[in-house]
Design an enzyme around this catalytic site. Structure first.
Site, mmCIF file in Angstrom:
data_model
loop_
_atom_site.group_PDB
_atom_site.id
_atom_site.type_symbol
_atom_site.label_atom_id
_atom_site.label_comp_id
_atom_site.label_asym_id
_atom_site.label_seq_id
_atom_site.Cartn_x
_atom_site.Cartn_y
_atom_site.Cartn_z
ATOM 1 C CG ASP A 95 2.898 35.519 9.469
ATOM 2 O OD1 ASP A 95 3.025 34.462 8.830
ATOM 3 O OD2 ASP A 95 2.005 35.697 10.327
ATOM 4 C CG ASP A 97 -2.498 32.644 7.698
ATOM 5 O OD1 ASP A 97 -2.254 33.033 6.548
ATOM 6 O OD2 ASP A 97 -2.967 31.523 7.945
#
Length: 300
Positions: A95, A97
Site C-alpha cells: 500500500d 499512504d
C-alpha cells in the site's frame, strides 16, 4: 524439519536473551501441541524460534492458540508462519499512504485546496460506516473540482516522506530478484512518483479526470482501486511474473488491504488500525520497515 517458525522482532534496538527466554516460556505454555526445536538470533533485535507439533496441526489453529501472546506483547512483534520454502517471497506488494510514505495524500490535497474540514467530515462518516470506500472517495474528489492539476502535483510530490527503512528494504529485495509493486487507493501521479523513487516494478492507483485546460473535473476515471481491485491486481501480477500466489506478500495498514492479504501467500499489517492488526496474518510495529526482512527469512 520444523513445521512452524515464530519470529520475535523487538521495537527496541536489542532483543535480550532473557526476554526471548520469557517469551519462549509463554509460547510453549500457550500451545501444548508444539515444542521448540531450535532458537536462532538473526539480528540484534530479532530471533527465529522453530516449532514442531506432535501431530497434525493447522496453522490457523496454532495462530488461535498464540493469539493471546501475540496481542499482549507490546514491545515485541510476534509473527507466526509455516517453515517452508515459500517464506522468502518473490513478489512484495505495498500500500502507499501510511505504508510506503508516512502521510495520507488525500489529506495533503485537502490542505492544499483548503477543504480540510469537509474532507475530515467525510472521513468520520466513512469510519462510522455511513460511507464505503467508493462513495467516500467520490465525495472527496468532488471537493477538488476546478483545481489546476500540475501546480497541485508539483506542490505535493516534494513533501512526500518515505517511511524509514523502505529504501533499504526495497534495494535489498531487488538484489534478491524480488518483484515490487505499489497498489494505492490514492492517485496515480503520486504512486508513480513513489514507484520511480524506489525503483519499483509496478504501480496502480486511481486516476483523476482532467479537463482539456488542466483542471480537475471532480471525478475519477477508470477502475476504482479498492480492496477487491488490489486483490485482483496482486493475482494478475503473480501471473504476469510467473510467480505462485503463495510466493507473494501484501503489506498495508488499512481495511482495503485485507482482501489482497487474503489471496497472497502472506500479509503484514504495518502500523495498522487495531481492527486490521487483528484480522491480518501478521503485524509489524517497529520503527523501521527494514525489519520486514526478518519476516521474510533474511538475517541482517
Amino acid at each position: 524439519m520444523s513445521q512452524f517458525v515464530v519470529t520475535y522482532i523487538s521495537h527496541t534496538p536489542e532483543l535480550s536473551e532473557a526476554h526471548v527466554a520469557a517469551l519462549n516460556t509463554q509460547l510453549e505454555s500457550s500451545s501444548s501441541q508444539c515444542k521448540i526445536s531450535q532458537l536462532k538470533f538473526i539480528s540484534a533485535n530479532a530471533a527465529d524460534v522453530y516449532l514442531c507439533s506432535e501431530g497434525p496441526l493447522p496453522l490457523t489453529e496454532l495462530q488461535s492458540q498464540l493469539r493471546g501472546l501475540i496481542d499482549s506483547s507490546e514491545d515485541v512483534d510476534i509473527v507466526l508462519q509455516r517453515n517452508d520454502n515459500h517464506r522468502q517471497k518473490k513478489l512484495v506488494v505495498f500500500d502507499m499512504d501510511s505504508t510506503l510514505i508516512y502521510q495520507e495524500v488525500i489529506e495533503m490535497i485537502a490542505s492544499y485546496a483548503n477543504v480540510e474540514d469537509k474532507v475530515r467530515e467525510i472521513t468520520d462518516r466513512a469510519m462510522n460506516g455511513e460511507l464505503d470506500f467508493a462513495m467516500s472517495l467520490k465525495e472527496r474528489v468532488l471537493l477538488l473540482k476546478g483545481l489546476e492539476i500540475e501546480p497541485l502535483y508539483e506542490a505535493i510530490k516534494p513533501r512526500l516522506e518515505i517511511t524509514k527503512g523502505v529504501p533499504e528494504l526495497c534495494r535489498s529485495l531487488k538484489r534478491h530478484g524480488v518483484k515490487l509493486a505499489v497498489l494505492s487507493g490514492g492517485f496515480i501521479p503520486f504512486a508513480n512518483y513513489i514507484k520511480d523513487q524506489l525503483q519499483l516494478d509496478f504501480a496502480k492507483a486511481n486516476e483523476l479526470e482532467v479537463t482539456d485546460d488542466g483542471r480537475l473535473t471532480g471525478r475519477t476515471k477508470g477502475e476504482l482501486v479498492d480492496g477487491n481491485c488490489k486483490a485482483r491486481t496482486l493475482l494478475d501480477l503473480c501471473q504476469k511474473y510467473s510467480i505462485a500466489p503463495e510466493d507473494s506478500l501484501m503489506v498495508g495498514d488499512g481495511g482495503n488491504d485485507l482482501p489482497a492479504m487474503a489471496v497472497a501467500g502472506f500479509g503484514v499489517a504495518w502500523h495498522a488500525k487495531p481492527r486490521v492488526q487483528e484480522l491480518a496474518p501478521s503485524r509489524l510495529n517497529t520503527e523501521s520497515m527494514i525489519d520486514l526482512l526478518h519476516i521474510l527469512g533474511y538475517a541482517k
